[in-house]
Motif scaffolding. Structure first.
Motif, short mmCIF file in Angstrom:
data_model
loop_
_atom_site.label_atom_id
_atom_site.label_comp_id
_atom_site.label_asym_id
_atom_site.label_seq_id
_atom_site.Cartn_x
_atom_site.Cartn_y
_atom_site.Cartn_z
N GLN A 88 45.43 38.90 32.76
CA GLN A 88 44.24 39.67 33.12
C GLN A 88 42.99 38.82 33.01
O GLN A 88 42.75 38.16 32.01
CB GLN A 88 44.12 40.90 32.24
N GLY A 97 38.62 42.18 35.51
CA GLY A 97 39.77 42.95 35.97
C GLY A 97 39.35 44.23 36.66
O GLY A 97 38.34 44.84 36.34
N GLU A 98 40.16 44.63 37.62
CA GLU A 98 39.90 45.85 38.37
C GLU A 98 41.17 46.67 38.37
O GLU A 98 42.17 46.30 38.94
CB GLU A 98 39.51 45.50 39.81
N ALA A 99 41.14 47.82 37.71
CA ALA A 99 42.31 48.68 37.64
C ALA A 99 42.15 49.79 38.66
O ALA A 99 41.56 50.82 38.38
CB ALA A 99 42.49 49.25 36.24
N LYS A 152 41.18 37.11 38.29
CA LYS A 152 42.37 37.92 38.50
C LYS A 152 42.04 39.40 38.34
O LYS A 152 41.07 39.75 37.69
CB LYS A 152 43.46 37.51 37.51
N LYS A 153 42.85 40.21 38.96
CA LYS A 153 42.65 41.65 38.86
C LYS A 153 43.58 42.24 37.82
O LYS A 153 44.72 41.80 37.66
CB LYS A 153 42.90 42.30 40.23
N GLU A 154 43.08 43.22 37.12
CA GLU A 154 43.88 43.88 36.11
C GLU A 154 45.02 44.65 36.77
O GLU A 154 44.84 45.30 37.81
CB GLU A 154 43.02 44.84 35.30
N ASN A 178 46.48 37.54 42.20
CA ASN A 178 46.40 36.85 40.91
C ASN A 178 47.04 35.47 40.98
O ASN A 178 46.53 34.51 40.39
CB ASN A 178 47.07 37.69 39.82
#
Length: 341
Positions: free
Chosen positions: A292, A296-298, A40-42, A331
């Motif tokens: 998260q 994670g990718e913010a 999942k991505k942040e 996500n």
């Protein structure tokens, strides 16, 4: 030396191939150190610094080989919702950047329609084409100031008079006029693609969602329409005779989905709502969202140091951020795959 029959060798080879494929496949959802996995991505913290697109540091279409676009789908597809949310976010960027991302995703035949109040990308391969309308220019950040385009978009958004719509009913005058700016070129290109047997998909966010809705209604023969944070477009007659297969995705308290006010205007399409702790509501229970993951990718996460990085953004505005639609749907796709594993 041990000699094996051809049959035994075939069995051993098949078992080995199965183990190898299974290991690779399971590895995508494996949290073991060194494994290749989908995660999942942040969800970034939204402030005034990163409230509006474009988001050029976001990794578009990650793992697209594993989740290819389902261009033949006739019912709701979470994979397609993710693809089209990413595309609706992507098209806020400049033409050069958008072309590069589409090409990398396998959509190498690209046409950009650009008029004062309307921008639209048509990206295609030999199986399907995606028509993506850009949202308001006043929603963009970090690019050169273009007052003429901003004024054009404002005029489009605020002209809420109802005008006669040729297919039937009445629609938002500003949205109708904006579609007319590119209609002739859009129709010509769409007919050319359909003559080749290419399936047409339409999408957009915000103003782009409104234009996508009108385009789908006018074209009629489209495979699917997915909109994100769409305002209301037409009246009750328009709603009753709207036929395209459409899914209207709304994130949380997205204020634009409540405009123009209900009464004279109606929404179209099947509603799929993303709530803070659930995925798109299909009427069959809640889906956990936004947990998260380990990688994670913010994208464009807030960077402290100025007033814009600390001012509070109301949820009704924050939930309209196109990047949220892309991240939340991604996500949920990951979570769904893990549950099936």
């Amino acid at each position: 030396m041990i000699y094996l029959s051809h049959c035994c060798k075939s069995i051993i080879f098949s078992i080995g191939l199965f183990v190898m494929v299974a290991s690779v496949t399971l590895g995508f959802f494996n949290d073991a150190p060194g494994a290749t996995f989908i995660c999942k991505k942040e969800v970034p913290k939204i402030t005034l610094r990163n409230l509006s697109p474009p988001y050029k540091d976001y990794s578009y279409f990650q793992f697209r080989q594993i989740f290819p676009f389902e261009y033949n789908a006739s019912s709701f597809s979470l994979i397609n919702a993710w693809w089209l949310a990413e595309i609706s976010t992507l098209v806020y960027a400049d033409e050069t950047y958008v072309r590069a991302q589409f090409t990398q995703a396998g959509l190498k035949h690209i046409r950009f329609l650009n008029r004062s109040s309307t921008q639209c990308f048509i990206a295609a391969n030999n199986r399907y084409a995606i028509i993506a309308f850009r949202g308001s220019e006043i929603w963009k950040r970090g690019e050169s100031f273009n007052p003429r385009r901003i004024v054009a978009d404002l005029k489009t958004d605020i002209d809420i008079r109802l005008s006669e719509w040729v297919p039937g009913g009445r629609v938002h005058s500003g949205f109708k006029a904006a579609l007319e700016d590119v209609w002739d070129e859009l129709l010509q290109e769409t007919e050319r693609l359909q003559d080749q047997g290419i399936k047409i998909w339409i999408t957009g966010h915000s103003l782009g969602a409104a234009l996508a809705t009108l385009a789908a209604d006018r074209l009629q023969t489209v495979q699917g329409l997915y909109t994100f944070g769409s305002p209301r477009v037409g009246d009750r007659t328009f709603e009753s005779r709207f036929r395209p297969k459409a899914f209207r995705i709304v994130n949380g308290n997205d204020i634009f989905a409540s405009l123009p006010p209900a009464g004279s205007f109606r929404h179209v399409g099947e509603l799929r709502r993303i709530t803070p702790k659930t995925g798109p509501d299909d009427g069959h229970g809640e889906w956990e969202l936004a947990i998260q993951g380990p990688c994670g990718e913010a994208s464009d996460a807030s960077e402290g140091g100025d007033l814009g990085s600390v001012l509070w953004v109301p949820s009704a505005i924050r939930d309209h951020v196109p990047l949220f639609y892309a991240i939340f749907l991604w996500n949920e796709l990951v979570e769904t795959m893990k549950k099936r594993d």
